[in-house]
Motif scaffolding. Structure first.
Motif, PDB file in Angstrom:
ATOM      1  N   ALA A  75       0.820  -1.215   0.000  1.00  0.00           N
ATOM      2  CA  ALA A  75       0.000   0.000   0.000  1.00  0.00           C
ATOM      3  C   ALA A  75       0.851   1.261   0.000  1.00  0.00           C
ATOM      4  CB  ALA A  75      -0.930  -0.005   1.212  1.00  0.00           C
ATOM      5  N   ASP A 132      -5.359   3.455   0.521  1.00  0.00           N
ATOM      6  CA  ASP A 132      -6.022   2.298   1.119  1.00  0.00           C
ATOM      7  C   ASP A 132      -5.160   1.718   2.240  1.00  0.00           C
ATOM      8  OD1 ASP A 132      -8.259   2.289  -0.625  1.00  0.00           O
ATOM      9  OD2 ASP A 132      -6.987   1.413  -2.193  1.00  0.00           O
ATOM     10  N   CYS A 133      -4.908   2.517   3.246  1.00  0.00           N
ATOM     11  CA  CYS A 133      -4.023   2.112   4.337  1.00  0.00           C
ATOM     12  C   CYS A 133      -4.597   0.894   5.067  1.00  0.00           C
ATOM     13  CB  CYS A 133      -3.834   3.264   5.324  1.00  0.00           C
ATOM     14  SG  CYS A 133      -2.699   2.831   6.654  1.00  0.00           S
TER      15      CYS A 133
END
Length: 152
Positions: free
Chosen positions: A123, A135-136
Motif C-alpha cells: 500500500a 487504502d491504508c
C-alpha cells in the motif's frame, strides 16, 4: 589446553574452561546451570579448581539442544530430573507435542504478521499515525481516532 585433572581414580576430569569450550557455552552459563541444579556441583581438585566428569559436556549439549527446540530451562530441568529417576515416562513425548502446538500457534501468528506487513509495503504506507496512502491497511490511526472520540 590444560592438563586433565585426575581425582583419586584413573578417570580424568575437566576444568571449567575445558567443559565450556567443548560444549560451546561460556563460563557464566556453566555456573548458572549449576546454580539452577541442571548440573551437579562438581568435585574440586586439590588446588580448588572445579573438576567436571567428561559426561558434563554431553549433558550441556543436551540442555542447549532442548532449548533450541523451545523448551525452557525449567522444563529441561524437569525432563532431566525425570530421566535421572531411570523410569521411562511419556513425559518427553507429551511435552514435545505441547511444544508442537505452541510452534504451530507461533507460525500462525507470524503468518498473520507477515501478511499485514506485506499489505503495508504494497500500500506504500508512510506513517503509523498519519498514513497518506489511499487504502491504508493499518488500523492504528482509526483506533486512535475512535479512542479520542470515546474520551470526549
Amino acid at each position: 589446553m590444560k592438563q586433565d585433572i585426575v581425582l583419586g581414580g584413573a578417570e580424568p576430569y575437566l576444568r571449567s574452561g575445558q567443559v565450556a569450550e567443548l560444549a560451546g557455552v561460556n563460563l557464566q552459563t556453566l555456573r548458572y546451570y549449576e546454580r539452577r541444579g541442571l548440573l551437579a556441583e562438581p568435585a574440586r581438585s586439590p588446588g580448588g579448581h572445579r573438576a567436571y566428569p567428561p559426561e558434563t559436556v554431553t549433558l550441556l549439549t543436551v540442555i542447549k539442544s532442548a532449548q533450541r527446540l523451545g523448551f525452557t530451562l525449567e522444563e529441561v530441568a524437569e525432563l532431566i530430573d525425570t530421566g535421572r529417576r531411570g523410569h521411562p515416562t511419556p513425559d518427553l513425548r507429551a511435552r514435545a507435542q505441547a511444544k508442537i502446538t505452541e510452534v504451530d500457534a507461533r507460525i500462525a501468528d507470524l503468518t498473520t504478521i507477515r501478511t499485514a506487513l506485506t499489505q503495508v509495503v504494497s500500500a506504500g504506507c508512510d506513517s503509523l499515525t498519519n498514513c497518506t496512502c489511499p487504502d491504508c491497511p493499518l488500523p492504528f490511526a482509526d483506533l486512535a481516532a475512535d479512542r479520542t472520540a470515546e474520551e470526549n
